[in-house]
Design an enzyme around this catalytic site. Structure first.
Site, PDB file in Angstrom:
ATOM      1  CE1 TYR A 190      -4.069   1.785   0.475  1.00 21.79           C
ATOM      2  CE2 TYR A 190      -3.223   2.569   2.566  1.00 21.79           C
ATOM      3  CZ  TYR A 190      -4.170   2.617   1.573  1.00 21.79           C
ATOM      4  OH  TYR A 190      -5.213   3.493   1.683  1.00 21.79           O
ATOM      5  NE  ARG A 243      -5.639  12.163  -5.862  1.00 21.26           N
ATOM      6  CZ  ARG A 243      -6.204  11.661  -4.773  1.00 21.26           C
ATOM      7  NH1 ARG A 243      -7.221  12.237  -4.215  1.00 21.26           N
ATOM      8  NH2 ARG A 243      -5.773  10.532  -4.214  1.00 21.26           N
ATOM      9  CE  LYS A 261      -6.922   3.417  -1.453  1.00 24.20           C
ATOM     10  NZ  LYS A 261      -6.933   4.220  -0.226  1.00 24.20           N
ATOM     11  CD  GLU A 333      -9.215   5.002  -3.292  1.00 25.43           C
ATOM     12  OE1 GLU A 333     -10.083   4.346  -2.694  1.00 25.43           O
ATOM     13  OE2 GLU A 333      -8.577   5.928  -2.754  1.00 25.43           O
ATOM     14  CG  ASP A 334      -6.307   7.628  -5.732  1.00 25.92           C
ATOM     15  OD1 ASP A 334      -6.955   8.020  -4.738  1.00 25.92           O
ATOM     16  OD2 ASP A 334      -5.189   7.113  -5.645  1.00 25.92           O
ATOM     17  CG  ASP A 356     -10.902   5.381   0.196  1.00 27.96           C
ATOM     18  OD1 ASP A 356     -11.338   5.380   1.352  1.00 27.96           O
ATOM     19  OD2 ASP A 356      -9.754   4.992  -0.102  1.00 27.96           O
ATOM     20  CG  ASP A 357      -9.442   9.486  -2.954  1.00 25.45           C
ATOM     21  OD1 ASP A 357      -8.455   9.055  -2.349  1.00 25.45           O
ATOM     22  OD2 ASP A 357      -9.855   8.982  -4.024  1.00 25.45           O
ATOM     23  CG  ASN A 498      -1.076   9.209   1.350  1.00 24.69           C
ATOM     24  OD1 ASN A 498      -0.354   9.176   2.322  1.00 24.69           O
ATOM     25  ND2 ASN A 498      -2.400   9.119   1.417  1.00 24.69           N
ATOM     26  CG  ASN A 542      -3.990   5.568   4.457  1.00 24.20           C
ATOM     27  OD1 ASN A 542      -4.933   4.939   3.980  1.00 24.20           O
ATOM     28  ND2 ASN A 542      -2.973   5.995   3.728  1.00 24.20           N
TER      29      ASN A 542
HETATM   30  O1  LIG Z   1      -4.225   5.486  -0.861  1.00 23.86           O
HETATM   31  C1  LIG Z   1      -3.950   6.083   0.189  1.00 23.86           C
HETATM   32  O2  LIG Z   1      -2.961   5.830   0.878  1.00 23.86           O
HETATM   33  C2  LIG Z   1      -4.896   7.133   0.706  1.00 23.86           C
HETATM   34  C3  LIG Z   1      -5.677   7.688  -0.396  1.00 23.86           C
HETATM   35  O3  LIG Z   1      -6.778   7.276  -0.689  1.00 23.86           O
HETATM   36  C4  LIG Z   1      -5.028   8.679  -1.259  1.00 23.86           C
HETATM   37  O4  LIG Z   1      -3.992   9.242  -0.902  1.00 23.86           O
HETATM   38  O5  LIG Z   1      -5.565   8.896  -2.344  1.00 23.86           O
HETATM   39 MG   LIG Z   2      -7.196   7.514  -2.740  1.00 26.00          MG
END
Ligand SMILES: O=C([O-])CC(=O)C(=O)O
Ligand SMILES: [Mg+2]
Length: 642
Positions: A190, A243, A261, A333-334, A356-357, A498, A542
């Site tokens: 991770y 992103r 994840k 995610e992202d 999640d973000d 991160n 986190n």
């Molecule tokens: O993935 C991770 O460590 C936390 C998160 O969702 C990010 O930074 O986008």
């Molecule tokens: Mg993320």
């Protein structure tokens, strides 16, 4: 305890329905008579199996094990958390069988392979003799061997590749190892290492993980989903790679994130691996380096935007629901800010979606802040918050803090927002900038003179809490930390971006520049810091603390929509898991080594809230949700094949 002899249970599944038995393959009952034996090994054997150690019952029915595939238990009468029929104990023994490959193919099937842990009987019944050396090892010994192997590598990315290699060879050993050494291996599979892995994904990956959906699949997304070998998917983590962490647009190579994840969904939250589906939607990339990179794995074109993007996502969301039903959880995610908010807004009332973000990060930070109150005193409404970064994480956290404070004070959320200030790349967000602000920033445009520099904003606003969500490393300078330390006896400083390279400051900087007074946590892990003869333990703020348990809570209750109150419940549950001994060390999060218990707590509280709000569809509500959550969890112990 569910005795494996007395209660073998049955499920019959074709894990790979499109890959029928193949050449010379045949499938039969578990009894092979001599005449049935062929000279060459069959490629699949239908055999009875039982859990080796962890088959267990809860509330009279079997949990966790063997929910994959399509259960054909007749007359089970009970529907488990995975929506499959289960035999109850008092209904007697219902044997199950599973169609597993055998011989050479079995050793190459990560779901069933046990490596040297196959015992002599299994080696006979599954045509394995001679294909592996004669020694039989326990899973425990295999774990010992693997952790030594991983530790030999000094470069984190090499450790990462070794872990992925194991996951692709022997899934249960991978999860056993990860769980047994969670604090050591989380930074490997991770953040921060997964970030570097995504950057180099094209170079390091030999075999694909997850499902790739690209612009080329327009009009055929349902078909693509159906190519995935597993049927009973319960969680999808999807990215479009725009992103990735704080590393920007990594296009198709963002796949490392959904894969990582979902590994955590299983390891930390106990959701079965076969229920998890990582997806990358490839709409191109604006990353010139990748477009020119020889080994880039994605479409070589600029990102599709506007209607073309929206249409593809719409088709995806429709297909997901059509293929997996109402209760499928889709975790975004992202995604970049400009899509993340819109997608969440668009689908939150029609699908079970979770960003999640925005939401996961908000929940984990709120938990840390609730816990931090024990160390700094006061209640949430007594504190003042300043953010560097006003994107998904920043505004998501800000909104959840406002919501929680509003509940605590019985005052309107709008009022509570006034205690929360955000700084973006153009300076403090103030009312005079309102016209030009993106919609998600507007609620934070308070009345104030324009301020450009963070340190000036700190001196003006006088926050008690400073939160970094900027995606830009080293932006909490000495001046910034010193300003916080001059205003507060115990400044709360969260440096959330991160991976480590993007963290707003290091743990060492936070402790040193505040003369050891900061309450500090970061998104990516930092080692303990020695300052002035004292050792300081930085916490990790986190979303990995939240989403696995949160997802489990949704799944086990059959929840169909995510409501903000569920995020608050998750935050409170996590905060409640911080023990006195953690506080004594200055920590505001519990250790990851307790994560299964923590996740069960979160799942139970989230499910309880979902039942209370009428969002849960798995009726009746289990009496003891904590026990139910624990017993629902996947355990990576090997099963016996016989
Ligand atoms: O993935 C991770 O460590 C936390 C998160 O969702 C990010 O930074 O986008
Ligand atoms: Mg993320």
């Amino acid at each position: 305890m569910f005795s494996s002899n007395a209660h073998s249970f049955m499920f019959s599944c074709e894990l790979y329905p499109q890959c029928k038995s193949g050449i010379g393959g045949w499938s039969s009952g578990s009894d092979f008579s001599a005449s049935q034996r062929r000279r060459s090994a069959p490629s699949r054997v239908t055999c009875c199996a039982s859990t080796s150690s962890s088959g267990k019952t809860h509330g009279g029915f079997l949990m966790e094990e063997e929910a994959s595939g399509t259960s054909t238990i007749a007359g089970g009468g009970v529907r488990d958390v995975y929506g499959e029929d289960r035999a109850t104990e008092d209904q007697g023994v219902t044997p199950w069988n599973v169609s597993v490959s055998c011989g050479y193919t079995l050793l190459r099937d990560p779901h069933f392979n046990k490596g040297l842990a196959f015992n002599d009987k299994e080696r006979d019944s599954h045509y394995l003799r001679g294909l592996i050396p004669p020694s039989v090892l326990s899973q425990e010994t295999q774990v010992k061997k693997m952790i030594q192997h991983i530790r030999q590598y000094e470069v984190p990315l090499h450790k990462f590749v070794a872990m992925m290699d194991l996951q692709g060879r022997n899934e249960r050993l991978f999860y056993r190892l990860l769980l047994d050494h969670v604090e050591e291996l989380l930074p490997v599979v991770y953040t921060p290492t997964v970030g570097e892995a995504c950057q180099k994904y094209g170079n390091i990956f030999m075999s694909p993980q997850g499902l790739y959906i690209s612009l080329k699949d327009k009009g055929r997304i349902l078909e693509v989903l159906r190519n995935w070998p597993e049927r009973n998917i319960q969680v999808i983590v999807v990215t479009d790679g725009e992103r990735i962490l704080g590393l920007g647009d990594l296009g198709c190579q963002g796949m490392g994130i959904p894969v990582g994840k979902l590994s955590l969904y299983t390891a930390l939250g106990g959701v079965r691996p076969s229920s998890c589906l990582p997806i990358t939607i490839d709409v191109g990339t604006n990353n010139e380096n990748l477009l020119n990179e020889e080994f880039y794995i994605g479409l070589r074109q600029k990102r599709a935007t506007g209607q073309e993007y929206a249409d593809l996502l719409q088709e995806f969301m429709n297909a997901v629901k059509q293929n997996y039903g109402e209760k499928i959880l889709v975790q975004f995610e992202d995604f970049a800010n400009h899509n993340a908010f819109d997608l969440l807004e668009k689908y939150r009332s029609t699908h079970l979606v979770f960003n999640d973000d925005i939401q996961g990060t908000a929940s984990v930070v709120l938990a840390g802040l609730i816990a931090a109150l024990k160390l700094v005193g006061g209640d949430l409404p007594d504190h003042k918050f300043l953010f560097l970064g006003a994107g998904e994480a920043g505004t998501g956290i800000a909104e959840l803090i406002a919501l929680e404070t509003s509940k605590r004070t019985n005052l309107p959320v709008e009022e509570m927002r006034k205690n929360i200030w955000l700084v973006d790349s153009k300076g403090l967000i103030v009312d005079s900038r309102k016209e030009s602000l993106q919609h998600f920033k507007k609620p934070w445009a308070h009345e104030h003179e324009p301020v450009e520099e963070l340190v000036d904003a700190i001196n003006d606003i006088k926050p008690t809490v400073l939160i970094g969500t900027s995606g830009r490393g080293r932006t909490f300078t000495k001046e910034v930390i010193e300003a916080m330390a001059s205003l507060n006896e115990k400044p709360i400083i969260l440096s959330l971006s991160n991976p480590t390279s993007q963290s707003e400051c290091t743990a060492e900087e936070a402790y040193t520049w505040s003369q050891g007074r900061a309450i500090f946590a970061s998104g990516s892990p930092f080692d303990p810091v020695e300052y002035d003869g004292k050792v300081f333990m930085p916490g990790q703020s986190n979303n990995a603390y939240i989403f696995p348990g949160f997802g489990l809570g949704l799944i086990m209750s059959g929840t169909i929509r995510v409501h903000d109150d569920l995020l608050l419940a998750a935050a409170q549950a996590l905060a409640s898991q911080v023990a006195e001994e953690d506080y004594d060390k200055g920590l505001i999060y519990p250790p990851f080594s307790n994560i299964r218990k923590i996740s069960a707590h979160i799942a139970a509280k989230v499910a309880a809230k979902a039942y209370e709000l009428g969002l849960a569809t798995n009726i009746p509500q289990p009496k003891d949700l904590m026990k139910f959550a624990e017993s629902s969890m996947y355990t990576p112990a090997y099963r016996d094949y016989r």
